[in-house]
Write a protein that holds these residues in place. Structure first.
Motif, PDB file in Angstrom:
ATOM      1  N   ASP A   3       0.814  -1.206   0.000  1.00 22.06           N
ATOM      2  CA  ASP A   3       0.000   0.000   0.000  1.00 22.06           C
ATOM      3  C   ASP A   3       0.852   1.263   0.000  1.00 22.06           C
ATOM      4  N   SER A   4       2.079   1.172  -0.472  1.00 23.02           N
ATOM      5  CA  SER A   4       2.966   2.332  -0.481  1.00 23.02           C
ATOM      6  C   SER A   4       3.214   2.810  -1.907  1.00 23.02           C
ATOM      7  N   TRP A   5       3.557   4.085  -1.992  1.00 30.34           N
ATOM      8  CA  TRP A   5       3.932   4.659  -3.276  1.00 30.34           C
ATOM      9  C   TRP A   5       5.365   4.257  -3.628  1.00 30.34           C
ATOM     10  N   LYS A   6       5.602   4.049  -4.901  1.00 29.73           N
ATOM     11  CA  LYS A   6       6.944   4.042  -5.447  1.00 29.73           C
ATOM     12  C   LYS A   6       6.987   5.176  -6.467  1.00 29.73           C
ATOM     13  N   ILE A   7       7.896   6.101  -6.251  1.00 29.38           N
ATOM     14  CA  ILE A   7       7.929   7.310  -7.078  1.00 29.38           C
ATOM     15  C   ILE A   7       9.355   7.525  -7.566  1.00 29.38           C
ATOM     16  N   GLY A   8       9.478   7.794  -8.861  1.00 28.53           N
ATOM     17  CA  GLY A   8      10.772   8.086  -9.466  1.00 28.53           C
ATOM     18  C   GLY A   8      10.811   9.496 -10.021  1.00 28.53           C
ATOM     19  N   ILE A   9      12.003  10.070 -10.024  1.00 33.28           N
ATOM     20  CA  ILE A   9      12.188  11.473 -10.427  1.00 33.28           C
ATOM     21  C   ILE A   9      13.432  11.562 -11.302  1.00 33.28           C
ATOM     22  N   ALA A  10      13.334  12.279 -12.416  1.00 33.66           N
ATOM     23  CA  ALA A  10      14.515  12.484 -13.261  1.00 33.66           C
ATOM     24  C   ALA A  10      14.259  13.649 -14.210  1.00 33.66           C
ATOM     25  N   SER A  11      15.313  14.187 -14.779  1.00 25.45           N
ATOM     26  CA  SER A  11      15.171  15.289 -15.737  1.00 25.45           C
ATOM     27  C   SER A  11      16.296  15.242 -16.759  1.00 25.45           C
ATOM     28  N   ARG A  12      16.067  15.937 -17.869  1.00 21.28           N
ATOM     29  CA  ARG A  12      17.065  16.098 -18.914  1.00 21.28           C
ATOM     30  C   ARG A  12      17.015  17.537 -19.426  1.00 21.28           C
ATOM     31  N   CYS A  13      18.180  18.070 -19.750  1.00 16.55           N
ATOM     32  CA  CYS A  13      18.233  19.387 -20.380  1.00 16.55           C
ATOM     33  C   CYS A  13      17.781  19.269 -21.837  1.00 16.55           C
ATOM     34  N   PHE A  46       4.801   7.639 -10.978  1.00 17.84           N
ATOM     35  CA  PHE A  46       4.088   7.163  -9.789  1.00 17.84           C
ATOM     36  C   PHE A  46       3.686   5.712 -10.008  1.00 17.84           C
ATOM     37  N   ASP A  47       3.901   4.904  -8.974  1.00 17.15           N
ATOM     38  CA  ASP A  47       3.570   3.483  -9.046  1.00 17.15           C
ATOM     39  C   ASP A  47       2.843   3.098  -7.765  1.00 17.15           C
ATOM     40  N   ALA A  48       1.677   2.494  -7.898  1.00 15.28           N
ATOM     41  CA  ALA A  48       0.918   2.024  -6.740  1.00 15.28           C
ATOM     42  C   ALA A  48      -0.017   0.918  -7.182  1.00 15.28           C
ATOM     43  N   ALA A  49       0.043  -0.236  -6.470  1.00 16.52           N
ATOM     44  CA  ALA A  49      -0.896  -1.340  -6.696  1.00 16.52           C
ATOM     45  C   ALA A  49      -1.023  -1.700  -8.173  1.00 16.52           C
ATOM     46  N   ASP A  50       0.116  -1.927  -8.811  1.00 21.03           N
ATOM     47  CA  ASP A  50       0.157  -2.400 -10.199  1.00 21.03           C
ATOM     48  C   ASP A  50      -0.327  -1.378 -11.222  1.00 21.03           C
ATOM     49  N   CYS A  51      -0.399  -0.140 -10.850  1.00 19.19           N
ATOM     50  CA  CYS A  51      -0.734   0.937 -11.792  1.00 19.19           C
ATOM     51  C   CYS A  51       0.420   1.924 -11.817  1.00 19.19           C
ATOM     52  N   THR A  52       0.813   2.364 -13.005  1.00 19.13           N
ATOM     53  CA  THR A  52       1.934   3.286 -13.144  1.00 19.13           C
ATOM     54  C   THR A  52       1.529   4.454 -14.035  1.00 19.13           C
ATOM     55  N   VAL A 271      -1.765  17.269   2.435  1.00 20.76           N
ATOM     56  CA  VAL A 271      -2.321  16.031   2.977  1.00 20.76           C
ATOM     57  C   VAL A 271      -1.488  14.847   2.479  1.00 20.76           C
ATOM     58  N   THR A 272      -1.133  13.940   3.392  1.00 20.57           N
ATOM     59  CA  THR A 272      -0.434  12.720   2.993  1.00 20.57           C
ATOM     60  C   THR A 272      -1.418  11.784   2.308  1.00 20.57           C
ATOM     61  N   GLU A 273      -1.075  11.368   1.086  1.00 19.11           N
ATOM     62  CA  GLU A 273      -2.006  10.599   0.269  1.00 19.11           C
ATOM     63  C   GLU A 273      -1.792   9.092   0.401  1.00 19.11           C
ATOM     64  N   PRO A 274      -2.889   8.334   0.498  1.00 16.20           N
ATOM     65  CA  PRO A 274      -2.763   6.877   0.410  1.00 16.20           C
ATOM     66  C   PRO A 274      -2.351   6.489  -0.998  1.00 16.20           C
ATOM     67  N   ALA A 275      -1.722   5.334  -1.107  1.00 17.02           N
ATOM     68  CA  ALA A 275      -1.212   4.885  -2.407  1.00 17.02           C
ATOM     69  C   ALA A 275      -2.349   4.317  -3.250  1.00 17.02           C
ATOM     70  N   VAL A 354      -7.584  13.056 -20.027  1.00 16.74           N
ATOM     71  CA  VAL A 354      -7.203  12.011 -19.080  1.00 16.74           C
ATOM     72  C   VAL A 354      -7.476  12.507 -17.667  1.00 16.74           C
ATOM     73  N   ALA A 355      -8.036  11.654 -16.831  1.00 20.08           N
ATOM     74  CA  ALA A 355      -8.235  11.961 -15.417  1.00 20.08           C
ATOM     75  C   ALA A 355      -7.417  10.984 -14.593  1.00 20.08           C
ATOM     76  N   LEU A 356      -6.650  11.532 -13.669  1.00 20.28           N
ATOM     77  CA  LEU A 356      -5.795  10.746 -12.783  1.00 20.28           C
ATOM     78  C   LEU A 356      -6.256  10.903 -11.347  1.00 20.28           C
ATOM     79  N   ARG A 357      -6.197   9.812 -10.614  1.00 21.04           N
ATOM     80  CA  ARG A 357      -6.442   9.866  -9.179  1.00 21.04           C
ATOM     81  C   ARG A 357      -5.128   9.576  -8.467  1.00 21.04           C
ATOM     82  N   LEU A 358      -4.633  10.565  -7.729  1.00 14.15           N
ATOM     83  CA  LEU A 358      -3.426  10.410  -6.921  1.00 14.15           C
ATOM     84  C   LEU A 358      -3.855  10.475  -5.460  1.00 14.15           C
ATOM     85  N   GLY A 359      -4.222   9.343  -4.902  1.00 19.16           N
ATOM     86  CA  GLY A 359      -4.783   9.351  -3.557  1.00 19.16           C
ATOM     87  C   GLY A 359      -6.105  10.084  -3.563  1.00 19.16           C
TER      88      GLY A 359
END
Length: 445
Positions: A3-13, A46-52, A271-275, A354-359
């Motif tokens: 039930d936790s988030w897995k979150i990745g962050i990166a950038s390119r010029c 963002f990755d949570a419960a088999d959804c990315t 607010v801290t969001e559930p995954a 597109v509609a996204l639900r983040l917690g």
């Protein structure tokens, strides 16, 4: 933890070479001559419960549907993230490279070598963010903002979107890892006389957020429904090269830091969001405006152009002639698109929403420059307590005006290829997606 988030962050010029064409202003004729600040593609996965899901801020004026599809497929192939779950959102800087041809830059040359570099930068940033996913905490909120965006079409400067959406990503020890700001305003403090490559005012917002939150924190800016929102100048005049004296880097710094201050002040309210992660997509059909036959539109353009004279005449009469010439060129451009379309009558434009639900927060993507009343209507109809709009996402269809604005015409209304009814169709589609997301209340891959 399941039930936790897995979150990745990166950038390119993604800064283009100096000396290339710049996008955004019909009145700008010269190429870039230096770099004030670098442009980037910044990705959150963002990755949570088999959804990315991937949210990518691209610091350019806009991206076309064709370009986005190519990049999304490249990312999907490398990561397995469904293409429909990958969002490219342009920040809409008018001091960056040419990334597509549309009504505002007809015939402006496209640098295919740079576009491939851009596509690679966006894809690589997202792939790296995917590979760097780890357990992190997501906090969200909507913080009040004032003194930045102004409705450039109304006497009192209203309505505007009075909130900035905030996504704060923290490490397990509570240290910030990244922050994203979703705020609706044209990134056009700088005008057509600016030949420096720059993010515009968001540069100063992100710079202050990074300085305040700590070394190594990434910061991202996403634009919202900014179709009729700017920082105070009138589009009818700006479009023909009349540049207000306040359109300077000093103003960009003042407003950029003001937005950062509002975000920083609002951090304790996040607010801290559930995954819980969910995605829904719709493809509404927006009716297209109909135009006179192309030959007639071309004659009107030629006649309007013949009324112009060289030189610095800024009399009301000459400004009116400049506007007529610009409007005639825009309408001829859309008339040609309409005539070339293979769609049966009445012709429509199929778009993506597109509609996204983040917690507990919802984010809705919009494919162009949507007027703020449409966005406020989406938020009002949303069952979520926190709903943010993410504009210029995965496509650029131009302006989408509301009924009140259409009644008074002007630059943005002329520069829209869809009538006011299209805004209501888009609004309804977005609300339907949000209702479905809310009712579902569970993760969907």
């Amino acid at each position: 933890m399941p039930d936790s988030w897995k979150i990745g962050i990166a950038s390119r010029c993604i800064t283009p070479p100096v000396g290339g064409q710049m996008a955004g202003f019909d009145a700008r004729k010269l190429p870039s001559n230096d770099v004030h600040d670098e442009l980037h593609a910044r990705a959150l996965v963002f990755d949570a419960a088999d959804c990315t899901v991937a949210l990518i801020s691209v610091e350019v004026i806009a991206v076309s549907a064709q370009f986005s599809a190519r990049v999304r497929e490249r990312i999907a192939s490398a990561t397995g993230i469904p293409a429909a779950h990958i969002i490219l959102s342009a920040t809409h800087t008018h001091c960056g490279p040419v990334t597509l041809n549309h009504f505002f830059n007809q015939g402006q040359p496209l640098d295919e070598v740079y576009l491939e570099t851009l596509a690679t930068g966006i894809a690589n940033a997202t792939i790296e963010a995917f590979e760097r996913r780890r357990e992190r905490t997501l906090k969200t909120g909507m913080v009040p903002v004032s003194g930045i965006a102004v409705n450039r079409r109304t006497a009192d400067g209203l309505p505007v979107d009075p909130y900035a959406g905030v996504l704060l990503i923290e490490e397990g020890n509570g240290q910030p890892a990244a922050i994203a700001v979703l705020y609706a305003c044209h990134t056009t403090v700088l005008g057509p006389n600016t030949l420096s490559i720059t993010q515009d005012f968001p540069f100063y917002t992100l710079e202050k957020l990074r300085a305040s939150l700590g070394v190594g924190v990434d910061a991202l800016y996403f634009n919202g429904a900014e179709g009729d929102l700017s920082i105070g100048h009138k589009s009818d005049l700006s479009a023909v090269g009349i540049i207000d004296s306040f359109r300077t880097f000093e103003t960009a710094q003042l407003l950029g830091k003001r937005l950062a201050d509002a975000v920083l002040s609002g951090l304790p309210s996040l607010v801290t969001e559930p995954a819980t992660l969910d995605v829904r997509t719709a493809h509404p059909n927006l009716a297209l405006k109909q135009y006179a036959p192309l030959a007639k539109m071309t004659r009107a353009k030629t006649e309007a152009l013949a009324q112009l004279v060289d030189g610095g005449d800024t009399s009301p009469e000459m400004l009116a002639k400049r506007q007529r010439s610009l409007f005639a060129r825009i309408e001829e451009f859309y008339a040609k698109l309409y005539e070339e379309s293979a769609e049966p009558e009445p012709k429509h434009l199929r778009v993506e929403c597109v509609a996204l639900r983040l917690g507990g927060m919802a984010v809705v993507t919009l494919p162009g420059e949507i007027f703020v009343r449409i966005a406020l209507g989406i938020r009002e109809g949303s069952p979520f307590t926190r709903t943010c709009l993410l504009g210029l996402a995965n496509d650029y269809i131009g302006y989408v005006p509301d009924e009140q604005a259409t009644a008074t015409s002007g630059y943005e209304v002329v520069a829209s290829r869809v009538p006011a009814a299209a805004g209501l169709v888009l609004q309804r589609a977005a609300i339907d997606l949000l209702v479905e997301l809310h009712a579902n209340g569970k993760v969907s891959a």
